[in-house]
Motif scaffolding. Structure first.
Motif, mmCIF file in Angstrom:
data_model
loop_
_atom_site.group_PDB
_atom_site.id
_atom_site.type_symbol
_atom_site.label_atom_id
_atom_site.label_comp_id
_atom_site.label_asym_id
_atom_site.label_seq_id
_atom_site.Cartn_x
_atom_site.Cartn_y
_atom_site.Cartn_z
ATOM 1 N N THR A 1 0.847 -1.189 0.000
ATOM 2 C CA THR A 1 0.000 0.000 0.000
ATOM 3 C C THR A 1 0.879 1.235 0.000
ATOM 4 O O THR A 1 1.961 1.226 0.588
ATOM 5 N N GLY A 2 0.414 2.288 -0.669
ATOM 6 C CA GLY A 2 1.170 3.528 -0.691
ATOM 7 C C GLY A 2 1.393 4.073 0.716
ATOM 8 O O GLY A 2 0.518 3.948 1.578
ATOM 9 N N PRO A 3 2.552 4.655 0.963
ATOM 10 C CA PRO A 3 2.872 5.151 2.314
ATOM 11 C C PRO A 3 1.820 6.098 2.884
ATOM 12 O O PRO A 3 1.474 5.998 4.065
ATOM 13 N N ASN A 4 1.296 7.016 2.072
ATOM 14 C CA ASN A 4 0.290 7.952 2.592
ATOM 15 C C ASN A 4 -0.951 7.213 3.083
ATOM 16 O O ASN A 4 -1.546 7.576 4.102
ATOM 17 N N ASP A 5 -1.355 6.175 2.362
ATOM 18 C CA ASP A 5 -2.551 5.421 2.734
ATOM 19 C C ASP A 5 -2.275 4.451 3.873
ATOM 20 O O ASP A 5 -3.193 4.058 4.595
ATOM 21 N N LEU A 6 -1.021 4.042 4.028
ATOM 22 C CA LEU A 6 -0.679 3.109 5.089
ATOM 23 C C LEU A 6 -0.930 3.695 6.468
ATOM 24 O O LEU A 6 -1.257 2.961 7.403
ATOM 25 N N VAL A 7 -0.765 4.987 6.617
ATOM 26 C CA VAL A 7 -0.959 5.606 7.933
ATOM 27 C C VAL A 7 -2.367 5.316 8.440
ATOM 28 O O VAL A 7 -2.554 4.795 9.547
ATOM 29 N N ALA A 8 -3.377 5.631 7.618
ATOM 30 C CA ALA A 8 -4.756 5.395 8.031
ATOM 31 C C ALA A 8 -5.047 3.906 8.140
ATOM 32 O O ALA A 8 -5.777 3.470 9.044
ATOM 33 N N LEU A 9 -4.480 3.095 7.232
ATOM 34 C CA LEU A 9 -4.733 1.659 7.245
ATOM 35 C C LEU A 9 -4.188 1.013 8.516
ATOM 36 O O LEU A 9 -4.886 0.219 9.166
ATOM 37 N N VAL A 10 -2.963 1.347 8.882
ATOM 38 C CA VAL A 10 -2.349 0.768 10.074
ATOM 39 C C VAL A 10 -3.126 1.165 11.327
ATOM 40 O O VAL A 10 -3.423 0.324 12.192
ATOM 41 N N ILE A 11 -3.472 2.440 11.436
ATOM 42 C CA ILE A 11 -4.210 2.905 12.623
ATOM 43 C C ILE A 11 -5.573 2.229 12.711
ATOM 44 O O ILE A 11 -5.982 1.763 13.784
ATOM 45 N N SER A 12 -6.282 2.150 11.590
ATOM 46 C CA SER A 12 -7.628 1.567 11.620
ATOM 47 C C SER A 12 -7.586 0.085 11.966
ATOM 48 O O SER A 12 -8.437 -0.406 12.726
ATOM 49 N N GLU A 13 -6.603 -0.650 11.440
ATOM 50 C CA GLU A 13 -6.535 -2.083 11.717
ATOM 51 C C GLU A 13 -6.059 -2.372 13.130
ATOM 52 O O GLU A 13 -6.593 -3.271 13.798
#
Length: 205
Positions: A130-142
């Motif tokens: 996943t793109g780094p910018n999108d990973l921030v929200a993805l990691v936090i949400s998961e």
């Protein structure tokens, strides 16, 4: 289960398609209403694409310490190709989109956010990275168990605040993106997840 080279190739191809779609959306958004720290008062020597690469490097460096399992080959591809794709679309579209009326620019911003969110969810559900910018929200949400759409709104708001503190401007386009990308992505994540996994099962049994 270990993936074959064929499956990895398919997933990377899907990711790259989603990346192109997402960054077309970014370009439309930028050409609409948004003005970033690359344009006014902040870092004029950086293009939007170069700024994207610089921020991506910082995010990946942090994630390597937090949870490196999220950093895959697709993450590197997003980081390497995301910026150049933005700059390419900018060169192609800027002459066509420059000088538009305010309603047109608002339409471009809205369309850009929707296209960005759609392409972003293809990248995420490719499961190749996943793109780094999108990973921030993805990691936090998961990790926290929060809804992705709400997490994305919060993360985008923090990014916007950071850009403003660095000398950028925040206006209507920033607000549109902040409150639109997350909900649209939340809708398309399961939709794109289903067809991608069905395609992988069909082509890579």
């Amino acid at each position: 289960m270990k993936r074959s080279a064929k499956e990895w190739g398919l997933r990377v191809a899907i990711l790259m398609g989603g990346l192109v779609i997402a960054h077309l959306g970014v370009t439309l958004f930028v050409q609409g209403l948004f003005r970033s720290l690359t344009e006014k008062g902040g870092l004029p020597f950086l293009s939007h694409g170069r700024t994207h690469v610089a921020i991506s490097l910082l995010i990946v460096a942090v994630l390597l310490f937090v949870d490196r399992s999220y950093v895959k080959i697709g993450t590197a591809l997003c980081m390497l190709f995301g910026g150049p794709i933005i700059d390419l679309f900018t060169r192609l579209l800027q002459p066509l989109l420059a000088g538009g009326s305010m309603p047109l620019r608002l339409l471009l911003t809205t369309a850009g956010c929707v296209i960005l969110a759609y392409g972003m969810t293809i990248v995420i559900r490719s499961d190749a990275g996943t793109g780094p910018n999108d990973l921030v929200a993805l990691v936090i949400s998961e990790k926290a168990g929060f809804r992705f759409s709400l997490t994305r709104i919060t993360v985008d708001a923090l990014f916007a605040l950071g850009g403003w503190l660095l000398g950028g401007t925040a206006g209507l386009g920033t607000l549109v993106c902040m409150f639109l990308v997350g909900p649209v992505a939340g809708f398309f994540l399961p939709v794109n997840g289903r067809w991608i996994e069905a395609l992988v099962r069909k082509l890579c049994p």
